[in-house]
Design a protein around this motif. Structure first.
Motif, PDB file in Angstrom:
ATOM      1  N   UNK A 424      44.534  39.237   3.099  1.00 38.10           N
ATOM      2  CA  UNK A 424      43.872  37.802   2.884  1.00 38.10           C
ATOM      3  C   UNK A 424      43.324  37.037   4.252  1.00 38.10           C
ATOM      4  N   UNK A 425      43.953  37.731   5.395  1.00 39.04           N
ATOM      5  CA  UNK A 425      43.461  37.166   6.485  1.00 39.04           C
ATOM      6  C   UNK A 425      42.169  38.087   7.203  1.00 39.04           C
ATOM      7  N   UNK A 426      40.998  37.393   7.405  1.00 33.58           N
ATOM      8  CA  UNK A 426      39.947  38.169   7.864  1.00 33.58           C
ATOM      9  C   UNK A 426      40.126  38.882   9.138  1.00 33.58           C
ATOM     10  N   UNK A 427      40.706  38.142  10.120  1.00 30.77           N
ATOM     11  CA  UNK A 427      40.805  39.031  11.392  1.00 30.77           C
ATOM     12  C   UNK A 427      42.105  40.142  11.491  1.00 30.77           C
ATOM     13  N   UNK A 428      42.791  40.283  10.290  1.00 24.60           N
ATOM     14  CA  UNK A 428      43.777  41.177  10.193  1.00 24.60           C
ATOM     15  C   UNK A 428      43.504  42.254   9.178  1.00 24.60           C
ATOM     16  N   UNK A 429      42.257  42.473   8.528  1.00 22.23           N
ATOM     17  CA  UNK A 429      42.197  43.300   7.479  1.00 22.23           C
ATOM     18  C   UNK A 429      41.905  44.824   8.053  1.00 22.23           C
TER      19      UNK A 429
END
Length: 496
Positions: A424-429
């Motif tokens: 759900x977190x763009x910079x953690x995908x």
């Protein structure tokens, strides 16, 4: 053991010249087949009496075979780079890849033999070195290597005759080296301890071949034929190993493991975390700058469940340090270069020098975790890896390396929540992959493998630290504190 190499073996010139063309052709064919198959490396160890033809024979082999596929290595006095690391490091980094041949002068046998002959250490140290050589060769052979061990021999009378002949010949007297004169004085001790080493280390997987070196024709044909017969036999052997019947490791009766005994509810409040984090980072930075660190290196191994927070813990460790002082080694699937070597090779080459710190993000424990669970190696391979890993870590510790091993543990629910957060977190995908979800389905298999790993490789000299990682703050502080404690214990032992 050397009697049959002192009876005057010889081959006349006519017989020699008639035999060489066919032998050369067969050796070349075997060498190219070795390269074509690319299934195993060949390691040739050259030892024995000075003046018995070691160098001349290796030079001849390079003429008879393709020298582009032969790596000749000489191990003389250790360099500063080598002295700053465990003794075996210099040999591991020079191992030939599959499909190639490596010829080692001045190898591990030369070092232990010269040291004992000249009284640098006693029999107990020699016996320890012999045991280490046996374990090394056993592992290399289990990993597929073909090892030839040659002892080139001269009787005491033959050696003295050679030295006198050369000394009296003004055109060839330069061929007498200081080592020749030295060995002429220590011949009896050299042969005595040489016989002890050969007797203890001649095994079915790596036998010694004693070659009388007085007659160049004889020794050349003898070595060439031994190499040819060994190569041909191995090249014809089945490609796939025979499946071995492996007994199960067994489980505890109540199926509880050390992981079940962990309290994953432990946590740190934010204020306590910030204070303890700074304290432990400062302590670690100070210890790594301590002058006593010159006698040590530090190796930290990070393993754990997916999403357990290894990366975050490593960043908190690195944040406290000078970037010139540490090196992070991320371990993924082996490259083509790494697959052509024994599995420990890619870790040996990253062992730090004294005063340095290396962090392994995943490690050699993949052999008994991922490779075991995913079936990437045979059961016999990962079962023997427990003792191989213990030997590896013992060598590091004996050389002054402080080894700290972390398993970061979380429960299935925490892992699920972190997986969902990453998606759900763009910079953690980038942190979440299909493989992570697939591995999650194998949670029980990995849990069993971790339990066996800890039980069999948590030793007094290199224990595992199990880190409760449901709370990231707790985990990060525990990692830092454990590293600092390990260095302080090492420094305290130095002063006792």
């Amino acid at each position: 053991m050397f009697e049959s190499a002192e009876i005057g073996h010889a081959v006349d010139d006519q017989t020699y010249k008639a035999a060489v063309p066919a032998l050369r052709e067969a050796l070349l064919e075997a060498q190219y087949e070795l390269k074509e198959q690319g299934r195993f490396p060949v390691i040739v160890l050259i030892n024995g009496i000075e003046g018995a033809g070691k160098g001349e024979t290796v030079k001849l082999l390079n003429e008879w075979m393709d020298p582009r596929l032969i790596e000749v290595r000489t191990f003389d006095q250790q360099t500063d780079e080598e002295l700053a690391r465990p003794p075996a490091w210099r040999y591991w980094r020079q191992l030939p890849a599959k499909g190639r041949m490596g010829i080692f002068f001045g190898n591990w046998y030369s070092q232990m033999l010269q040291g004992r002959v000249h009284g640098h250490f006693k029999d107990a140290v020699l016996d320890q070195a012999i045991n280490q050589a046996e374990r090394l060769e056993q592992m290399l052979c289990d990993e597929g290597a073909l090892i030839f061990k040659f002892w080139f021999h001269l009787s005491k009378k033959q050696m003295k005759h050679r030295l006198k002949s050369l000394k009296d010949d003004p055109l060839h007297s330069w061929r007498i080296s200081p080592l020749d004169w030295q060995q002429s004085k220590t011949y009896d001790r050299f042969v005595h301890y040489g016989e002890r080493i050969l007797r203890r280390t001649s095994r079915e997987y790596a036998p010694w071949h004693v070659i009388e070196g007085h007659d160049s024709n004889y020794r050349s044909l003898a070595v060439g034929n031994i190499l040819l017969e060994g190569l041909q036999a191995r090249l014809k052997a089945p490609e796939q190993p025979v499946n071995q019947a492996v007994p199960p490791l067994g489980n505890s009766l109540d199926e509880r493991t050390l992981l079940d005994a962990m309290d994953l509810s432990v946590a740190l409040e934010k204020d306590d975390y910030q204070r303890q984090l700074i304290e432990e980072q400062a302590r670690l930075a100070t210890l790594l700058r301590d002058k006593r660190m010159r006698r040590h290196a530090l190796v930290a191994v990070f393993e754990g469940n997916d999403a357990a927070g290894k990366g975050g813990a490593i960043r908190r460790v690195a944040a406290a340090l000078d970037p010139r002082q540490y090196h992070i080694v991320p371990i993924a699937a082996p490259t083509e270069e790494e697959r052509a070597q024994p599995y420990l090779w890619r870790f040996w080459r990253h062992i730090p020098a004294r005063g340095q710190f290396t962090i392994f993000d995943r490690s050699w424990y993949g052999r008994v975790l991922v490779e075991r669970v995913e079936g990437f190696c045979e059961p016999a391979d990962w079962l023997r890896a427990y003792s191989e890993i213990n030997d590896f870590e013992e060598q590091l510790i004996e050389a002054g390396v402080v080894v700290v091993k972390f398993w970061l543990a979380i429960d299935p629910q925490t892992q699920l929540e972190r997986f969902q957060e990453r998606e759900e977190t763009p910079f953690k995908r980038y942190k979440i992959t299909e493989e992570d979800w697939r591995n999650r389905d194998k949670w029980p298999a990995y849990r069993g493998a971790v339990g066996d790993m800890v039980d069999r490789t948590s030793t007094e000299i290199a224990p595992w630290t199990l880190v409760e990682a449901n709370d990231k703050r707790w985990a990060r502080v525990k990692v830092l504190r454990t590293l600092g404690d390990a260095l302080e214990r090492a420094f305290d032992r130095d002063e006792k």
